[in-house]
Design a protein around this motif. Structure first.
Motif, PDB file in Angstrom:
ATOM      1  N   ARG A  36      -5.687  -0.097  12.822  1.00 29.90           N
ATOM      2  CA  ARG A  36      -4.823   0.490  11.792  1.00 29.90           C
ATOM      3  C   ARG A  36      -4.187  -0.597  10.917  1.00 29.90           C
ATOM      4  N   SER A  37      -3.802  -1.700  11.538  1.00 31.76           N
ATOM      5  CA  SER A  37      -3.214  -2.780  10.737  1.00 31.76           C
ATOM      6  C   SER A  37      -4.249  -3.394   9.804  1.00 31.76           C
ATOM      7  N   TYR A  92     -12.582   6.888  16.865  1.00 34.22           N
ATOM      8  CA  TYR A  92     -11.520   6.661  15.895  1.00 34.22           C
ATOM      9  C   TYR A  92     -11.957   6.512  14.435  1.00 34.22           C
ATOM     10  N   TYR A  93     -13.241   6.546  14.162  1.00 33.43           N
ATOM     11  CA  TYR A  93     -13.667   6.367  12.769  1.00 33.43           C
ATOM     12  C   TYR A  93     -13.046   7.411  11.845  1.00 33.43           C
ATOM     13  N   ALA A  94     -13.111   8.666  12.213  1.00 35.98           N
ATOM     14  CA  ALA A  94     -12.572   9.734  11.357  1.00 35.98           C
ATOM     15  C   ALA A  94     -11.069   9.555  11.143  1.00 35.98           C
ATOM     16  N   ASP A  95     -10.347   9.173  12.197  1.00 32.69           N
ATOM     17  CA  ASP A  95      -8.898   8.957  12.062  1.00 32.69           C
ATOM     18  C   ASP A  95      -8.596   7.802  11.126  1.00 32.69           C
ATOM     19  N   LEU A  96      -9.329   6.706  11.279  1.00 33.73           N
ATOM     20  CA  LEU A  96      -9.077   5.557  10.413  1.00 33.73           C
ATOM     21  C   LEU A  96      -9.501   5.851   8.971  1.00 33.73           C
ATOM     22  N   HIS A 108      -4.454  -3.135  22.554  1.00 36.87           N
ATOM     23  CA  HIS A 108      -4.094  -2.104  21.577  1.00 36.87           C
ATOM     24  C   HIS A 108      -5.077  -2.123  20.405  1.00 36.87           C
ATOM     25  N   PRO A 109      -6.344  -1.825  20.671  1.00 38.06           N
ATOM     26  CA  PRO A 109      -7.334  -1.919  19.594  1.00 38.06           C
ATOM     27  C   PRO A 109      -7.079  -0.947  18.440  1.00 38.06           C
ATOM     28  N   LEU A 110      -6.551   0.248  18.725  1.00 38.55           N
ATOM     29  CA  LEU A 110      -6.294   1.197  17.649  1.00 38.55           C
ATOM     30  C   LEU A 110      -5.179   0.688  16.735  1.00 38.55           C
ATOM     31  N   ALA A 111      -4.148   0.124  17.308  1.00 37.78           N
ATOM     32  CA  ALA A 111      -3.063  -0.436  16.499  1.00 37.78           C
ATOM     33  C   ALA A 111      -3.588  -1.577  15.628  1.00 37.78           C
TER      34      ALA A 111
END
Length: 186
Positions: free
Chosen positions: A62-63, A15-19, A56-59
């Motif tokens: 993102r927060s 998820y690094y690139a997405d974040l 929900h680690p991605l959520a």
């Protein structure tokens, strides 16, 4: 490597690139976005046990990115406001400085002992009161008065031979000795 660390590394890789892209879209700055994403991952790592248990680690990540971006943007807005306020208080017309005189005064200031130089600069370049200067330097008001007076006298002596009495460097020092109302700025 233990299981939580492996899970975090896999989460980071995925998820690094997405974040980072999310941060870029919020900030509009690719370099700042990479830094912000990295800072967000540090924050997520510090709470990784709680974050992964929440499901929900991605959520959560993102927060964190959104919160950090909001903080950075607010800081940038405050900085831009301070800069705009500074420039709005500048006079419309400023006389061109006499560069040789300014260089002579700076050179003479550099030759003053530090305490005298600090007193002269704080009192006359920054318009601090004697009390504010004393508090800033951690000395008494009487010391500020004497060091400022002696500093101005030394500047006049240093500049007199170099600038033959009637030049702007000496005028600048004379204006300094007259106090904030007596000078045209430096």
């Amino acid at each position: 490597m233990d299981a939580p660390a492996e899970e975090f590394h896999a989460f980071f890789d995925r998820y690094y690139a997405d974040l980072s892209r999310f941060a870029y879209l919020l900030l509009g700055d690719s370099e700042g976005a990479d830094d912000l994403a990295a800072d967000a991952f540090v924050a997520v790592w510090r709470r990784w046990d709680t974050v992964r248990a929440g499901g929900h680690p991605l959520a959560y990540a993102r927060s964190v990115v959104a919160g950090m971006a909001r903080t950075r943007l607010r800081s940038l807005v405050r900085e831009h406001r301070r800069i705009a306020l500074f420039w709005s208080h500048r006079p419309d017309r400023v006389d061109d400085p006499d560069v040789p005189a300014v260089l002579d005064v700076r050179d003479a200031l550099a030759r003053l002992p530090l305490r005298k130089r600090a007193c002269v600069v704080l009192r006359h370049a920054f318009d601090l009161s004697e009390r504010e200067t004393a508090r800033t330097l951690g000395i008494s008001v009487g010391t500020v008065k004497s060091q400022t007076s002696r500093g101005i006298a030394e500047l006049e002596r240093m500049l007199a031979p170099a600038r033959a009495g009637s030049d702007r460097a000496c005028e600048t020092v004379r204006a300094l000795s007259a106090g904030p109302a007596g000078r045209g700025g430096w």
